[in-house]
Design a protein around this motif. Structure first.
Motif, PDB file in Angstrom:
ATOM      1  N   ILE A   6       0.850  -1.182   0.000  1.00 55.70           N
ATOM      2  CA  ILE A   6       0.000   0.000   0.000  1.00 55.70           C
ATOM      3  C   ILE A   6       0.891   1.239   0.000  1.00 55.70           C
ATOM      4  O   ILE A   6       1.826   1.337   0.807  1.00 55.70           O
ATOM      5  CB  ILE A   6      -0.919   0.026   1.252  1.00 55.70           C
ATOM      6  CG1 ILE A   6      -1.675  -1.303   1.385  1.00 55.70           C
ATOM      7  CG2 ILE A   6      -1.887   1.206   1.193  1.00 55.70           C
ATOM      8  CD1 ILE A   6      -2.546  -1.672   0.214  1.00 55.70           C
ATOM      9  N   GLU A  54      11.775   2.317   3.496  1.00 58.30           N
ATOM     10  CA  GLU A  54      10.424   2.682   3.949  1.00 58.30           C
ATOM     11  C   GLU A  54      10.013   1.588   4.922  1.00 58.30           C
ATOM     12  O   GLU A  54       9.764   0.456   4.507  1.00 58.30           O
ATOM     13  CB  GLU A  54       9.426   2.720   2.782  1.00 58.30           C
ATOM     14  CG  GLU A  54       9.722   3.769   1.722  1.00 58.30           C
ATOM     15  CD  GLU A  54       8.616   3.886   0.666  1.00 58.30           C
ATOM     16  OE1 GLU A  54       7.614   3.146   0.740  1.00 58.30           O
ATOM     17  OE2 GLU A  54       8.789   4.731  -0.240  1.00 58.30           O
ATOM     18  N   GLU A  56       7.614  -0.443   7.312  1.00 55.63           N
ATOM     19  CA  GLU A  56       6.163  -0.657   7.276  1.00 55.63           C
ATOM     20  C   GLU A  56       5.756  -1.849   8.141  1.00 55.63           C
ATOM     21  O   GLU A  56       6.518  -2.809   8.272  1.00 55.63           O
ATOM     22  CB  GLU A  56       5.731  -0.939   5.814  1.00 55.63           C
ATOM     23  CG  GLU A  56       6.363   0.057   4.846  1.00 55.63           C
ATOM     24  CD  GLU A  56       5.718   0.151   3.489  1.00 55.63           C
ATOM     25  OE1 GLU A  56       4.783  -0.633   3.211  1.00 55.63           O
ATOM     26  OE2 GLU A  56       6.160   1.030   2.717  1.00 55.63           O
ATOM     27  N   ASP A  85      10.129  -1.631   2.642  1.00 56.96           N
ATOM     28  CA  ASP A  85       9.773  -1.512   1.227  1.00 56.96           C
ATOM     29  C   ASP A  85      10.910  -0.715   0.589  1.00 56.96           C
ATOM     30  O   ASP A  85      10.861   0.509   0.522  1.00 56.96           O
ATOM     31  CB  ASP A  85       8.412  -0.806   1.134  1.00 56.96           C
ATOM     32  CG  ASP A  85       8.075  -0.306  -0.259  1.00 56.96           C
ATOM     33  OD1 ASP A  85       8.673  -0.787  -1.228  1.00 56.96           O
ATOM     34  OD2 ASP A  85       7.196   0.583  -0.357  1.00 56.96           O
ATOM     35  N   LYS A 106      10.499  -0.641  -7.421  1.00 58.25           N
ATOM     36  CA  LYS A 106       9.883  -1.075  -6.164  1.00 58.25           C
ATOM     37  C   LYS A 106       9.876  -2.593  -5.971  1.00 58.25           C
ATOM     38  O   LYS A 106       9.666  -3.047  -4.843  1.00 58.25           O
ATOM     39  CB  LYS A 106       8.411  -0.620  -6.159  1.00 58.25           C
ATOM     40  CG  LYS A 106       8.179   0.837  -5.813  1.00 58.25           C
ATOM     41  CD  LYS A 106       8.144   1.023  -4.312  1.00 58.25           C
ATOM     42  CE  LYS A 106       7.606   2.355  -3.868  1.00 58.25           C
ATOM     43  NZ  LYS A 106       7.749   2.508  -2.394  1.00 58.25           N
TER      44      LYS A 106
END
Ligand code: MG
Length: 203
Positions: A6, A54, A56, A85, A106
């Motif tokens: 997300i 990132e 998460e 991420d 990504k």
């Protein structure tokens, strides 16, 4: 298995990347080859000069389901951890500028790092969790799951309209503010409610 991610799920992070707040969850996927198992290092990819972390909350799906109703979504998971991420920010910016998909920025090998999973319980409630990421012993991200724009049950209900959820699938639930670059030699550590669950060295 698949990895559902997300984007822009915390207002403070959407703001730091100058993105508008979403009205529906922003979803992208990573393949199984992106998974970086606990304690494994990430090798800095040659194709980027701006690899970002990132941190998460990651939820493991433990029941198959499609078109899951939000009120039943909590039956579909029982374990969580923290993950990174990893994002090639320079490539992501290029792709966004051209209106092209994000996968090469990504979803590359090792881009979905996970820590050790812990069971949810009366004292570990997914909607009331503190988490921190330390980069070389300094806290760089400090989040709380109550600040998610879409909580995990909403994410499951939304995502399962499009993708059947299977046992073993992972959901990366979005990152709070504080994302930034890593370099070779850096050490990332993730803490869930003060307990270390994630350890990733950059090599
Ligand atoms: Mg993310």
């Amino acid at each position: 298995m698949k990895i559902i991610c997300i984007g822009r799920n915390y207002a403070d992070h959407a703001k730091e990347l100058k993105n508008d707040l979403p009205t529906e969850p922003v979803i992208f996927m990573k393949p199984k080859s992106a998974l970086l198992l606990p304690e494994k290092p990430i090798y800095y990819p040659e194709f980027t000069k701006d690899l970002h972390f990132e941190c998460e909350v990651v939820v493991k799906i433990d029941k198959n389901g499609t078109h899951v109703q939000e009120k039943f979504a909590n039956k579909y998971y029982s374990e969580i951890t923290l993950g990174i991420d990893f994002t090639a920010r320079d490539i992501q910016r290029e792709q966004q500028k051209k209106g092209l998909p994000w996968e090469i920025a990504k979803a590359f090998n090792g881009s979905a790092a996970v820590g050790n999973f812990v069971p949810l319980s009366d004292t570990l409630n997914i909607d009331d969790l503190d988490f921190q990421l330390k980069l070389n012993d300094s806290v760089v991200q400090d989040g709380h799951t109550r600040d998610m724009i879409f909580n995990i049950d909403k994410i499951i209900a939304y995502a399962s309209q499009f993708f059947t959820l299977n046992i073993g699938d992972l959901i990366f639930t979005g990152t709070p503010a504080g994302v930034g670059p890593v370099k070779i030699g850096d050490k990332l550590e993730g803490y869930l409610q003060g307990n270390k669950v994630l350890d990733v060295d950059v090599k």
